[in-house]
Design an enzyme around this catalytic site. Structure first.
Site, PDB file in Angstrom:
ATOM      1  N   GLY A  69      -5.254  12.521   4.269  1.00  0.00           N
ATOM      2  CA  GLY A  69      -3.845  12.422   4.420  1.00  0.00           C
ATOM      3  C   GLY A  69      -3.119  12.422   3.128  1.00  0.00           C
ATOM      4  O   GLY A  69      -3.731  12.174   2.136  1.00  0.00           O
TER       5      GLY A  69
ATOM      6  N   ARG B 296       3.718   7.369   1.240  1.00  0.00           N
ATOM      7  CA  ARG B 296       4.445   6.127   1.001  1.00  0.00           C
ATOM      8  C   ARG B 296       3.946   5.484  -0.608  1.00  0.00           C
ATOM      9  O   ARG B 296       4.620   4.465  -0.904  1.00  0.00           O
ATOM     10  CB  ARG B 296       4.562   5.171   2.014  1.00  0.00           C
ATOM     11  CG  ARG B 296       5.329   5.442   3.218  1.00  0.00           C
ATOM     12  CD  ARG B 296       5.012   4.340   4.400  1.00  0.00           C
ATOM     13  NE  ARG B 296       4.155   5.028   5.334  1.00  0.00           N
ATOM     14  CZ  ARG B 296       3.437   4.347   6.223  1.00  0.00           C
ATOM     15  NH1 ARG B 296       3.779   3.212   6.661  1.00  0.00           N
ATOM     16  NH2 ARG B 296       2.443   4.914   6.957  1.00  0.00           N
TER      17      ARG B 296
ATOM     18  N   GLY C 165      -4.379  16.196  12.515  1.00  0.00           N
ATOM     19  CA  GLY C 165      -4.581  14.745  13.255  1.00  0.00           C
ATOM     20  C   GLY C 165      -5.905  14.239  12.696  1.00  0.00           C
ATOM     21  O   GLY C 165      -7.054  15.071  12.547  1.00  0.00           O
ATOM     22  N   THR C 166      -6.228  12.973  13.245  1.00  0.00           N
ATOM     23  CA  THR C 166      -7.586  12.284  13.148  1.00  0.00           C
ATOM     24  C   THR C 166      -8.817  13.028  14.108  1.00  0.00           C
ATOM     25  O   THR C 166      -9.841  13.269  13.370  1.00  0.00           O
ATOM     26  CB  THR C 166      -7.591  10.973  13.502  1.00  0.00           C
ATOM     27  OG1 THR C 166      -6.883  10.917  14.820  1.00  0.00           O
ATOM     28  CG2 THR C 166      -6.774  10.277  12.382  1.00  0.00           C
TER      29      THR C 166
ATOM     30  N   ARG D 247     -14.541  -5.201 -29.601  1.00  0.00           N
ATOM     31  CA  ARG D 247     -14.528  -3.830 -28.940  1.00  0.00           C
ATOM     32  C   ARG D 247     -16.239  -3.401 -28.751  1.00  0.00           C
ATOM     33  O   ARG D 247     -17.046  -3.822 -29.062  1.00  0.00           O
ATOM     34  CB  ARG D 247     -13.976  -3.023 -29.976  1.00  0.00           C
ATOM     35  CG  ARG D 247     -12.379  -3.356 -29.924  1.00  0.00           C
ATOM     36  CD  ARG D 247     -11.666  -2.829 -31.115  1.00  0.00           C
ATOM     37  NE  ARG D 247     -11.954  -1.326 -31.454  1.00  0.00           N
ATOM     38  CZ  ARG D 247     -11.586  -0.523 -32.502  1.00  0.00           C
ATOM     39  NH1 ARG D 247     -11.485  -1.179 -33.551  1.00  0.00           N
ATOM     40  NH2 ARG D 247     -12.132   0.748 -32.320  1.00  0.00           N
TER      41      ARG D 247
ATOM     42  N   TYR E 257     -11.669  -7.956 -40.231  1.00  0.00           N
ATOM     43  CA  TYR E 257     -11.940  -6.910 -39.351  1.00  0.00           C
ATOM     44  C   TYR E 257     -13.217  -6.713 -39.710  1.00  0.00           C
ATOM     45  O   TYR E 257     -13.563  -6.346 -40.878  1.00  0.00           O
ATOM     46  CB  TYR E 257     -11.218  -5.798 -39.517  1.00  0.00           C
ATOM     47  CG  TYR E 257     -11.761  -4.507 -38.875  1.00  0.00           C
ATOM     48  CD1 TYR E 257     -11.718  -4.299 -37.667  1.00  0.00           C
ATOM     49  CD2 TYR E 257     -12.043  -3.352 -39.805  1.00  0.00           C
ATOM     50  CE1 TYR E 257     -12.195  -3.302 -37.077  1.00  0.00           C
ATOM     51  CE2 TYR E 257     -12.561  -2.167 -39.172  1.00  0.00           C
ATOM     52  CZ  TYR E 257     -12.592  -2.293 -37.771  1.00  0.00           C
ATOM     53  OH  TYR E 257     -13.131  -0.940 -37.186  1.00  0.00           O
TER      54      TYR E 257
ATOM     55  N   ASN F 259     -22.195 -16.009 -43.482  1.00  0.00           N
ATOM     56  CA  ASN F 259     -20.817 -16.511 -42.968  1.00  0.00           C
ATOM     57  C   ASN F 259     -20.035 -15.322 -44.053  1.00  0.00           C
ATOM     58  O   ASN F 259     -20.202 -14.767 -45.205  1.00  0.00           O
ATOM     59  CB  ASN F 259     -20.764 -17.745 -43.860  1.00  0.00           C
ATOM     60  CG  ASN F 259     -19.215 -18.285 -43.485  1.00  0.00           C
ATOM     61  OD1 ASN F 259     -19.072 -18.785 -42.353  1.00  0.00           O
ATOM     62  ND2 ASN F 259     -18.062 -18.077 -44.247  1.00  0.00           N
TER      63      ASN F 259
ATOM     64  N   ASN G 257     -14.585   0.634 -43.168  1.00  0.00           N
ATOM     65  CA  ASN G 257     -15.720   1.642 -42.502  1.00  0.00           C
ATOM     66  C   ASN G 257     -15.304   3.153 -42.485  1.00  0.00           C
ATOM     67  O   ASN G 257     -16.125   3.840 -42.299  1.00  0.00           O
ATOM     68  CB  ASN G 257     -16.110   1.075 -41.099  1.00  0.00           C
ATOM     69  CG  ASN G 257     -15.069   1.052 -40.059  1.00  0.00           C
ATOM     70  OD1 ASN G 257     -13.830   0.948 -40.557  1.00  0.00           O
ATOM     71  ND2 ASN G 257     -15.260   1.129 -38.885  1.00  0.00           N
TER      72      ASN G 257
HETATM   73  C1  UD1 Z   1      -4.714   6.022  13.521  1.00  0.00           C
HETATM   74  C2  UD1 Z   1      -4.840   5.746  14.757  1.00  0.00           C
HETATM   75  C3  UD1 Z   1      -4.375   4.613  15.212  1.00  0.00           C
HETATM   76  C4  UD1 Z   1      -4.554   3.424  14.328  1.00  0.00           C
HETATM   77  C5  UD1 Z   1      -4.487   3.797  13.225  1.00  0.00           C
HETATM   78  C6  UD1 Z   1      -4.943   2.711  12.253  1.00  0.00           C
HETATM   79  C7  UD1 Z   1      -5.157   8.205  15.660  1.00  0.00           C
HETATM   80  C8  UD1 Z   1      -4.250   9.167  16.441  1.00  0.00           C
HETATM   81  N1  UD1 Z   1      -4.579   7.236  15.601  1.00  0.00           N
HETATM   82  O1  UD1 Z   1      -3.211   6.322  13.288  1.00  0.00           O
HETATM   83  O2  UD1 Z   1      -4.689   4.497  16.653  1.00  0.00           O
HETATM   84  O3  UD1 Z   1      -3.972   2.410  14.984  1.00  0.00           O
HETATM   85  O4  UD1 Z   1      -4.996   5.141  12.600  1.00  0.00           O
HETATM   86  O5  UD1 Z   1      -4.527   2.837  10.652  1.00  0.00           O
HETATM   87  O6  UD1 Z   1      -6.053   8.345  15.354  1.00  0.00           O
HETATM   88  N2  UD1 Z   1      -6.434  11.909   8.408  1.00  0.00           N
HETATM   89  C9  UD1 Z   1      -7.050  12.915   8.053  1.00  0.00           C
HETATM   90  N3  UD1 Z   1      -6.613  14.061   8.617  1.00  0.00           N
HETATM   91  C10 UD1 Z   1      -5.564  14.211   9.457  1.00  0.00           C
HETATM   92  C11 UD1 Z   1      -4.851  13.040   9.678  1.00  0.00           C
HETATM   93  C12 UD1 Z   1      -5.454  11.671   9.171  1.00  0.00           C
HETATM   94  O7  UD1 Z   1      -7.887  13.024   7.376  1.00  0.00           O
HETATM   95  O8  UD1 Z   1      -5.416  15.433   9.974  1.00  0.00           O
HETATM   96  C13 UD1 Z   1      -6.900  10.671   7.704  1.00  0.00           C
HETATM   97  C14 UD1 Z   1      -5.938   9.744   6.967  1.00  0.00           C
HETATM   98  O9  UD1 Z   1      -5.903  10.152   5.577  1.00  0.00           O
HETATM   99  C15 UD1 Z   1      -6.031   8.313   7.302  1.00  0.00           C
HETATM  100  C16 UD1 Z   1      -6.581   8.378   8.580  1.00  0.00           C
HETATM  101  O10 UD1 Z   1      -7.109   9.761   8.830  1.00  0.00           O
HETATM  102  O11 UD1 Z   1      -7.118   8.010   6.196  1.00  0.00           O
HETATM  103  C17 UD1 Z   1      -5.727   7.915   9.683  1.00  0.00           C
HETATM  104  O12 UD1 Z   1      -4.617   8.528   9.682  1.00  0.00           O
HETATM  105  P1  UD1 Z   1      -3.070   7.927   9.624  1.00  0.00           P
HETATM  106  O13 UD1 Z   1      -1.988   9.222   9.717  1.00  0.00           O
HETATM  107  O14 UD1 Z   1      -2.763   6.830   8.495  1.00  0.00           O
HETATM  108  O15 UD1 Z   1      -3.348   7.174  11.127  1.00  0.00           O
HETATM  109  P2  UD1 Z   1      -2.351   7.281  12.216  1.00  0.00           P
HETATM  110  O16 UD1 Z   1      -2.674   8.531  12.948  1.00  0.00           O
HETATM  111  O17 UD1 Z   1      -1.107   7.022  12.013  1.00  0.00           O
END
Ligand code: UD1
Ligand code: CA
Length: 486
Positions: free
Chosen positions: A19, A23, A88-89, A343, A376, A387, A396
């Site tokens: 991700g 933020r 997505g995850t 150091r 030093y 001493n 040095n």
């Molecule tokens: C996800 C869960 C949510 C859970 C939350 C907890 C899903 C759809 N949702 O939310 O239910 O409550 O985590 O934190 O899984 N990441 C990738 N590749 C991607 C997308 C994300 O590696 O394509 C990684 C991000 O870097 C992060 C993690 O997966 O470390 C979770 O991603 P994030 O977008 O924070 O989670 P949500 O989808 O908001």
């Protein structure tokens, strides 16, 4: 499914870390931000390590060069898998499966930004998963405010039915306080099958890993949730406010462990200790102390107030206050500070002393030797029982190269000396105050290397007539004369 017998190592741990971490507002990948001397990713990998997985795969995407380089340094056995676009995850885990091929046995998936999660909790998750014979076990917890998180949905009979993302949830579902932490144990084969059936037909337009729960359930497999009692452990980090909060939590955990092990922590709020630091029994940590890196403090030592130790070794019953010590060793019963800077490469022997306004670099100070004030010491070897007078400089550096100084045992270097290296002050030798020592001093000799003193009698009264000094001189002369008259 039939319950399996208790755990062998999981087939794999998959860490999601592709991700963007917008933020954080940072040039550094979110998962590389540190707390308690380790990156967030490092903490997650350490927790995962408690499972002793057969393989560890880390999904990388944004700032992947940084993350891959970091993995090479801290976890060379972990395999980075590139996810070009963050779909997505579920997509992330699918990419891993494309890389590994089918995985049999338990597969654990965890987010890379949950640094507080412990290895014990992950082990308990896997144990519950395997003993219940689940296809999926979700790590969940009840939180006061689950806004933004996925919610664990349960049947009327309490069985886990699925996970709904906040964005996709109905108002009623949003009232559920049981949140999906983002860690799961899966049956590897079933996960592989389910990943092929994920859609992007949701509010996020992404392949949700969480949909695997519903898929497994509707296929008639057992799914479960393992609830973590202490939700603090499950806190994720999305911005620097949460990072600070996680850092404080982790520090509290470390300090609590130390206190239970017999360490006195006078002011836990101003004491910061990294995860890898070791502190033995009866050590006292005074206010405003920071122990970093691979620091080790032996029994009975007193540290602080106002001390920073990094990769330092402190011996038994040593005393270190108002000091900075980096990659250096302080011997048993040695004393350091106030206002000392040790150091890299410095080794203070048993009962040795580095006093106030003293800087020592890459030097050995032998047993019982003292460098008490304003000095030093660079690139030197000082023997035992010697001493070094106030205000000395071990010169040095000649502008091109560094050279060593050797001071023998029981030597006395006078105050305000310059020891111009390379030079040797022999065993039992003395040097006169104010000397610039450029030649070796044989053992037992007294070296005097300074201009001869010349007193020009009456100079002040002649050349500074009318000044307070001249008046004082005059009075002293007259008094002397009267004394002489008696
Ligand atoms: C996800 C869960 C949510 C859970 C939350 C907890 C899903 C759809 N949702 O939310 O239910 O409550 O985590 O934190 O899984 N990441 C990738 N590749 C991607 C997308 C994300 O590696 O394509 C990684 C991000 O870097 C992060 C993690 O997966 O470390 C979770 O991603 P994030 O977008 O924070 O989670 P949500 O989808 O908001
Ligand atoms: Ca997150």
């Amino acid at each position: 499914m039939t319950p399996r017998s208790h755990s062998v190592s999981p087939a794999a741990v998959i860490v999601l870390a592709a991700g963007e971490g917008t933020r954080m507002k940072s040039r550094t990948s979110k998962v590389l931000h540190t707390l308690a001397g380790r990156s967030m990713l490092g903490h997650v990998l350490a927790a995962a390590g408690a499972l002793d997985p057969r393989r560890t795969l880390v999904v990388v995407g944004h700032r992947r060069e940084q993350v891959i380089e970091h993995l090479r340094q801290v976890a060379p056995a972990a395999v980075p898998v590139v996810q070009e676009e963050q779909g997505g995850t579920g997509h992330a885990v699918r990419i891993v499966y494309e890389h590994t091929g089918p995985l049999e046995g338990t597969v654990v998936v965890t987010n890379g930004d949950h640094p507080l999660l412990t290895g014990e909790t992950l082990r308990a998750l896997v144990a519950a998963h395997e003993s219940e014979g689940n296809a999926v076990t979700v790590l969940s917890t009840d939180v006061p405010d689950p806004t933004g998180y996925g919610r664990v949905l349960r049947d009327a009979d309490g069985a886990v039915a699925g996970i709904v993302e906040h964005k996709d949830a109905t108002d009623e579902q949003r009232l559920v306080t049981e949140m999906n932490v983002g860690m799961y144990a899966f049956d590897g084969v079933l996960l592989g099958e389910a990943l092929k059936r994920l859609t992007t037909d949701n509010a996020g337009g992404e392949e949700y890993l969480t949909d695997v729960v519903g898929i497994a359930r509707s296929d008639g497999h057992r799914v479960g949730a393992y609830k973590v009692a202490d939700w603090v452990e499950t806190q994720g980090v999305n911005d620097r406010v949460q990072l600070a909060e996680a850092r404080r939590q982790l520090n509290e955990r470390i300090l609590e462990r130390l206190m239970r092990e017999g360490v006195t922590v006078v002011d836990p709020r101003t004491t910061w200790v990294d995860v890898q630091v070791s502190v033995e029994q009866d050590v006292t940590l005074h206010p405003n102390v920071q122990l970093h890196g691979a620091t080790a403090v032996a029994a009975g030592a007193s540290i602080g107030p106002n001390v920073t130790l990094r990769d330092a070794v402190v011996g038994e019953d040593a005393l270190v206050r108002d000091a900075v010590v980096e990659s250096a060793e302080v011997g048993p019963q040695a004393t350091v500070g106030p206002y000392a800077y040790l150091r890299p490469g410095t080794r203070l022997g048993r009962r040795a002393k580095a006093g106030s306004y003293v800087e020592i670099k890459n030097s050995e100070v032998g047993e019982g030797s003292k460098v008490p004030h304003l000095t030093y010491v660079g690139d030197a070897t000082i023997g035992e029982g010697s001493n070094i007078g106030a205000g000395c400089v071990f010169v040095n550096y000649d502008g091109v190269a560094k050279h060593r100084t050797t001071v023998g045992d029981h030597a006395r270097v006078g105050s305000d000396n310059m020891l111009v290296a390379p030079v040797v002050v022999g065993d039992g030798a003395y040097t006169a105050a104010g000397s610039v020592i450029i030649k070796d001093v044989p053992p037992g000799a007294m070296a005097v290397a300074r201009g001869q003193q010349r007193n020009v009698e009456g100079w002040v009264e002649r050349k500074r007539a009318g000044t307070a000094a001249a008046e004082a001189a005059k009075r002293a002369r007259e008094n002397n004369t009267q004394e002489g008259d008696k």
